[in-house]
Design a protein around this motif. Sequence first.
Motif, PDB file in Angstrom:
ATOM      1  N   GLU A  58       0.890  -1.240   0.173  1.00 50.48           N
ATOM      2  CA  GLU A  58       0.676  -0.103   0.082  1.00 50.48           C
ATOM      3  C   GLU A  58       0.817   1.432  -0.188  1.00 50.48           C
ATOM      4  O   GLU A  58       0.451   2.447  -0.419  1.00 50.48           O
ATOM      5  N   GLU A  59       2.073   1.105   0.916  1.00 53.37           N
ATOM      6  CA  GLU A  59       2.806   2.530   0.970  1.00 53.37           C
ATOM      7  C   GLU A  59       3.458   2.443  -0.713  1.00 53.37           C
ATOM      8  O   GLU A  59       3.739   3.438  -1.010  1.00 53.37           O
ATOM      9  N   ILE A  60       4.119   1.140  -1.104  1.00 46.65           N
ATOM     10  CA  ILE A  60       3.978   1.933  -2.817  1.00 46.65           C
ATOM     11  C   ILE A  60       3.643   2.004  -3.792  1.00 46.65           C
ATOM     12  O   ILE A  60       3.505   3.184  -4.999  1.00 46.65           O
ATOM     13  N   TYR A  61       1.830   1.093  -3.448  1.00 45.01           N
ATOM     14  CA  TYR A  61       0.594   1.957  -4.305  1.00 45.01           C
ATOM     15  C   TYR A  61       0.873   3.966  -4.268  1.00 45.01           C
ATOM     16  O   TYR A  61       0.386   4.526  -4.758  1.00 45.01           O
ATOM     17  N   GLN A  62       0.777   4.067  -2.969  1.00 44.03           N
ATOM     18  CA  GLN A  62       0.488   5.997  -2.802  1.00 44.03           C
ATOM     19  C   GLN A  62       1.970   6.303  -3.908  1.00 44.03           C
ATOM     20  O   GLN A  62       1.496   7.442  -4.207  1.00 44.03           O
ATOM     21  N   ILE A  63       3.006   5.902  -3.199  1.00 43.46           N
ATOM     22  CA  ILE A  63       3.894   6.636  -3.781  1.00 43.46           C
ATOM     23  C   ILE A  63       3.509   6.717  -5.850  1.00 43.46           C
ATOM     24  O   ILE A  63       3.746   7.240  -6.237  1.00 43.46           O
ATOM     25  N   VAL A  64       3.268   5.672  -6.055  1.00 45.81           N
ATOM     26  CA  VAL A  64       2.648   5.333  -7.493  1.00 45.81           C
ATOM     27  C   VAL A  64       1.598   6.073  -7.831  1.00 45.81           C
ATOM     28  O   VAL A  64       1.600   6.882  -9.074  1.00 45.81           O
ATOM     29  N   ARG A  65       0.386   5.929  -6.987  1.00 51.32           N
ATOM     30  CA  ARG A  65      -0.346   6.885  -6.956  1.00 51.32           C
ATOM     31  C   ARG A  65       0.085   9.009  -6.882  1.00 51.32           C
ATOM     32  O   ARG A  65      -0.545   9.571  -8.224  1.00 51.32           O
ATOM     33  N   ALA A  66       0.788   8.594  -6.398  1.00 47.95           N
ATOM     34  CA  ALA A  66       2.007  10.750  -6.428  1.00 47.95           C
ATOM     35  C   ALA A  66       2.144  10.858  -7.956  1.00 47.95           C
ATOM     36  O   ALA A  66       2.242  12.146  -8.118  1.00 47.95           O
ATOM     37  N   ILE A  67       2.836   9.773  -8.429  1.00 47.19           N
ATOM     38  CA  ILE A  67       3.153  10.168  -9.887  1.00 47.19           C
ATOM     39  C   ILE A  67       2.691  10.965 -11.140  1.00 47.19           C
ATOM     40  O   ILE A  67       1.010  10.853 -11.283  1.00 47.19           O
ATOM     41  N   PRO A  68       3.128  12.515 -11.238  1.00 43.16           N
ATOM     42  CA  PRO A  68       1.831  12.938 -11.977  1.00 43.16           C
ATOM     43  C   PRO A  68       1.627  12.751 -13.079  1.00 43.16           C
ATOM     44  O   PRO A  68       2.717  11.900 -13.587  1.00 43.16           O
TER      45      PRO A  68
END
Length: 113
Positions: free
Chosen positions: A10-20
């Motif tokens: 889930e932490e990885i997914y949060q980072i990926v969701r932040a990629i503009p």
Amino acid sequence: MNKEVNNSYEEIYQIVRAIPEGKVCTYGIIAQLMGSGFSARVVGYALNQVVLEDQVPAHRVVNRNGILTGRHYFNPPDQTQGLLEREGHKIIDHKIVDFKGVLWDPRTAEDFL
């Protein structure tokens, strides 16, 4: 999947969701941001678990050379390239042409820190 792995994913997914939109990040950069004990391969494993309904733009994560190595996990495999091209990327032979110009690094991005 155990709770610790699930939380890490889930932490990885949060980072990926932040990629503009219009930017990409690498498996390795995300692994470094996660800390010791994480590798680019672990990030790849996490993204292999993503389905489109998860709202995780896994297509924006590429290898350290800008190559769409995760494309094999999309159905169909050319979906990754299509999604990136819709965001303005030019791709030749499964590689982003202006990779360094579109690379987003959350370790230095003011909008992420």
